[in-house]
Each structure stands twice: as C-alpha cells, then as structure tokens.
Design a protein around this motif. Structure first.
Motif, PDB file in Angstrom:
ATOM      1  N   PHE A  36      33.433  39.583  42.489  1.00  0.00           N
ATOM      2  CA  PHE A  36      33.560  41.031  42.488  1.00  0.00           C
ATOM      3  C   PHE A  36      34.527  41.529  41.421  1.00  0.00           C
ATOM      4  N   GLY A  37      34.958  40.638  40.569  1.00  0.00           N
ATOM      5  CA  GLY A  37      35.752  41.052  39.417  1.00  0.00           C
ATOM      6  C   GLY A  37      34.872  41.419  38.251  1.00  0.00           C
ATOM      7  N   SER A  38      33.571  41.567  38.486  1.00  0.00           N
ATOM      8  CA  SER A  38      32.607  41.914  37.434  1.00  0.00           C
ATOM      9  C   SER A  38      31.918  43.216  37.806  1.00  0.00           C
ATOM     10  N   GLY A 111      39.707  48.917  44.689  1.00  0.00           N
ATOM     11  CA  GLY A 111      40.093  47.537  44.973  1.00  0.00           C
ATOM     12  C   GLY A 111      39.562  46.558  43.945  1.00  0.00           C
ATOM     13  N   THR A 112      38.280  46.652  43.664  1.00  0.00           N
ATOM     14  CA  THR A 112      37.693  45.722  42.688  1.00  0.00           C
ATOM     15  C   THR A 112      38.189  46.005  41.277  1.00  0.00           C
ATOM     16  N   ALA A 117      41.118  44.464  36.503  1.00  0.00           N
ATOM     17  CA  ALA A 117      42.231  44.689  35.580  1.00  0.00           C
ATOM     18  C   ALA A 117      43.138  43.469  35.524  1.00  0.00           C
ATOM     19  N   ALA A 118      43.359  42.828  36.689  1.00  0.00           N
ATOM     20  CA  ALA A 118      44.180  41.621  36.717  1.00  0.00           C
ATOM     21  C   ALA A 118      43.506  40.481  35.962  1.00  0.00           C
ATOM     22  N   SER A 119      42.178  40.544  35.854  1.00  0.00           N
ATOM     23  CA  SER A 119      41.431  39.509  35.133  1.00  0.00           C
ATOM     24  C   SER A 119      41.314  39.831  33.648  1.00  0.00           C
ATOM     25  N   GLY A 120      41.896  40.955  33.220  1.00  0.00           N
ATOM     26  CA  GLY A 120      41.898  41.294  31.804  1.00  0.00           C
ATOM     27  C   GLY A 120      40.713  42.111  31.340  1.00  0.00           C
ATOM     28  N   LYS A 121      39.963  42.725  32.246  1.00  0.00           N
ATOM     29  CA  LYS A 121      38.802  43.543  31.856  1.00  0.00           C
ATOM     30  C   LYS A 121      39.270  44.966  31.562  1.00  0.00           C
ATOM     31  N   PHE A 127      39.204  52.446  34.468  1.00  0.00           N
ATOM     32  CA  PHE A 127      38.802  53.021  35.757  1.00  0.00           C
ATOM     33  C   PHE A 127      40.010  53.176  36.664  1.00  0.00           C
ATOM     34  N   LEU A 128      40.893  52.162  36.689  1.00  0.00           N
ATOM     35  CA  LEU A 128      42.071  52.210  37.551  1.00  0.00           C
ATOM     36  C   LEU A 128      43.011  53.328  37.114  1.00  0.00           C
TER      37      LEU A 128
END
Length: 401
Positions: A36-38, A111-112, A117-121, A127-128
């Motif tokens: 769900f990080g995508s 949430g996602t 964002a934590a994954s560098g996207k 969006f955040l």
C-alpha cells in the motif's frame, strides 16, 4: 475489565503518545509490506484491476466487529472505555464524499501517503502536504461549515440498534457480507487480470470458513454478569424531567458527592467513575485529583456523550460555581448521572489530603488512618507517571469558580 487511555483520561499523556507512535510505525510497516505504499496499487481499485484495498477494509471491519463483540460479551472491555465518534449524518456523509474524491484524484489517503512519503515517493509527499494545508484551511474556515455540526444533536448510533436486531445477529450478518465481498472482488479481479495470478482460492475457502465459524461463535460466549456499582440515590422526581425535577434533586442533595465519599470510592478501585476536571489545562497539569480527566467546558457535551447515563460523572473545579452551572446544563440535556464535588478541589484537599498533624481539631484514629491512606493514593504517582508537582498551589491561590 481492561482500562484504556481514554477511560482513564490519559489519552493525551506521554505514554499514550508513545504507544500511538509505536502503533503508527508498526501499522505503516504492515501497509508497506502489503504493497500500500504504491499509489498505482491503491488507485487500481477504481479500475477494477487490484481490489486489495476492498479486501483489507472488509477484513478490518469484520475483524473489529467480531473482536469487540467477543471482548464486550466476555466482560474484558467495556464500550464505555472506548471513544465512540458522535453520529452526525450530514457532516460525515459530505466529509466522506470529499475524502473519496481526494482519494480518486491523488491515489492516496493520509495513512498510505505517510507510508509512501517515508518510502521516498514524491507524489505521496505532495499529497501529504496538501492534507496538512487542507486541515489548516478547514480549521480557519470552520465557521462557514459549523452549521453542519450544530444542525444535528450529537448522538451515538449503532446500526443494529437502528435496525432493531440483536447485536450478535447483526455481527453474523456483517461477517457473511464480508465473506461475500471477498468472493465478489476475487471474481472481479479474475475478469480483469491474468487468471494464473490467482492461486489462493484454497486459502479463500479456508478463510471464509474460519470467519463463518467465528461469526457463529459469538453466540456461544456467555454474557458476563456485571455487578452493578453502588450508585448515589436518585430522587423519584428525576424521571419526570424539567426544572421541577432539577430543583427536587438540589433540595434532596442528590446533585453532589462529598470529598470523603469520592476518595473512598477511588481508593477502593470502583469502576464506572469518570472524574472530570473543568479548570484550565495549566491548572490541571499543576495539580489534579488522581484519575481525573481534563475536559474544557466547551467540550463537555462531546466528550461526555459516550458516558451519558452510564456510571457516575463527577465534575470539579477550584470552587463550585462552574461545576454547578455545567451540571445543570447537562441535566437539561438528559444527563441523569452527573454530580458535582462538594467544595471543589480546594475542599477535597482540605478535607482529604491535609495532614492530620496540621488540622486544628483532633482526628479519630480510624479517620487519621483513612486520611493517610488517601494521601498515599492521591499524592503518589502511578507507576510510570511523572510525580505530582512539589509546589502544589496553596488553597488561598485557587479562585472560587
């Protein structure tokens, strides 16, 4: 019965914030592992290519319903210990639609997006940032939409109550609906992607069977008999409502609790007592009665709603003026379990916490032992909490409101 940060009034405390951070990190890790990080996978649900979001949401709803039903029925937890959002249909429907449109356009939810964002996207970060800006804008323009909230009385509604069906039967029906959703989205995915991607039909059958068994199992959990807590006497006139009943309560002294009685109930560990401090936050953090929860006057109707006519609600301030006014206002709103602390915090300190050696009159041995017990309970911090302020304000410092 399990106490929660909400039921003990520690939801804004250090331990609660620490646990929130730990749970948030673990939740984010699970979301990332689930893919769900995508944003592509998240938005795939709108194109019927990837229905993982629906599967996860349905699983969460069914699991929460089954788990809470079992915990409440077995007496492990009480619904009073869980914060329940007030039901405001208009505001929540409009908010849900706005949320859905944002989800479709951005491909993320808050949430996602945090996970992305934590994954560098970078798109998740954008969006955040938009979410934060939108929250600030909403706060600054709240007056324009405040009517959506004030147009409906804040109540807590359960679907099974609205449908007038027993809770266990509703939970079983929800479980069956969840199973049907799992099979439906599986069929949809098979129509839109390569069929050989799916090798989990055996698991789906087993999972569905387990859910059905658990759904039927809630009927086998014996309702734990709850021993009613000793309540303050209630005048017969209370049931009639209106100002006459309110005055009858006052005349019969049924609107307050003495400091000594409150101290005895709390030191005995009686459950079902919500002690509410309505002073300023600064005064609350300087010193407050142990187990008390800080609630500003303007938030009383929202915060106390889950406790309406359940257990005892005790209001206190430095004096009695504001608690009396708040108690009378709540009474007119239908609250029949709200009391004020006689003489307020100042009286509680003088009558329950003042050292025996400093009292002007001799204290019987039994009463002295009880006072010393109260001093240990109320002036010693619970394990893990910060110690009370060594500079507890003098009685003369407290204003009598």
């Amino acid at each position: 019965m399990i106490d929660t940060f909400f039921s003990t009034g520690q939801l804004g405390g250090t331990r609660a914030l620490f646990m929130a951070a730990v749970i948030g990190i673990l939740f984010g890790w699970v979301l990332e592992q689930a893919g769900f990080g995508s944003s592509r996978r998240l938005s795939g649900v709108f194109y019927f290519r990837d229905m993982a979001v629906i599967k996860v949401m349905a699983t969460a709803m069914v699991t929460a319903a089954l788990g809470m039903t079992a915990l409440v029925a077995s007496g492990i937890i009480s619904l009073d210990a869980v914060f329940l959002n007030p039901t405001l249909y208009r505001a929540q429907i409009i908010g849900g639609l706005i949320f859905g449109v944002g989800f479709v356009m951005g491909g993320w939810c808050p949430g996602t997006a945090s996970v992305g964002a934590a994954s560098g996207k970078w798109d998740a970060g954008v969006f955040l940032a938009g979410t934060v800006c939108g929250s600030i804008l909403f706060n600054e323009t709240f007056g324009l939409v405040a009517g959506l909230y004030s147009s409906e009385p804040p109540t807590i509604s359960f679907v099974h109550d609205i449908l007038r069906v027993p809770r266990n039967w509703f939970v079983l029906a929800l479980t069956i609906c969840g199973i049907l959703v799992f099979w439906l989205v599986e069929w949809i995915e098979k129509q839109t992607v390569q069929a050989d991607r799916f090798s989990g039909l055996r698991f789906l059958k087993q999972f569905s069977f387990i859910l059905l068994v658990v759904g039927c199992g809630v009927f086998l959990i014996p309702e734990k008999a709850v021993t009613p807590e000793p309540e303050l006497p209630v005048a017969p006139a209370v049931v009639n409502g209106g100002e006459k009943a309110l005055l009858a309560d006052i005349e019969e002294a049924l609107d307050h609790m003495e400091p000594e009685e409150l101290a005895r109930r709390l030191t005995a560990g009686q459950t079902g007592i919500l002690l509410v401090d309505i002073r300023s936050k600064k005064e609350f953090h300087t010193f407050h009665i142990r187990t008390a929860r800080h609630v500003p006057l303007t938030d009383l109707t929202t915060v106390l709603l889950p406790h309406k006519n359940k257990g005892l609600i005790i209001l206190y301030s430095n004096g009695m003026t504001h608690p009396v006014q708040a108690r009378d206002a709540l009474y007119r709103m239908g609250y029949r379990n709200v009391y004020i602390l006689t003489d307020g915090l100042a009286g509680f300190v003088q009558r329950c916490l003042k050292p025996v050696s400093l009292r002007s009159e001799p204290v019987p041995v039994a009463a002295a032992a009880e006072i010393n017990q109260w001093r240990v309970f109320f002036l010693s911090p619970p394990a893990g909490d910060a110690p009370p302020s060594p500079k507890m304000p003098a009685i003369s410092y407290w204003r009598g409101y």
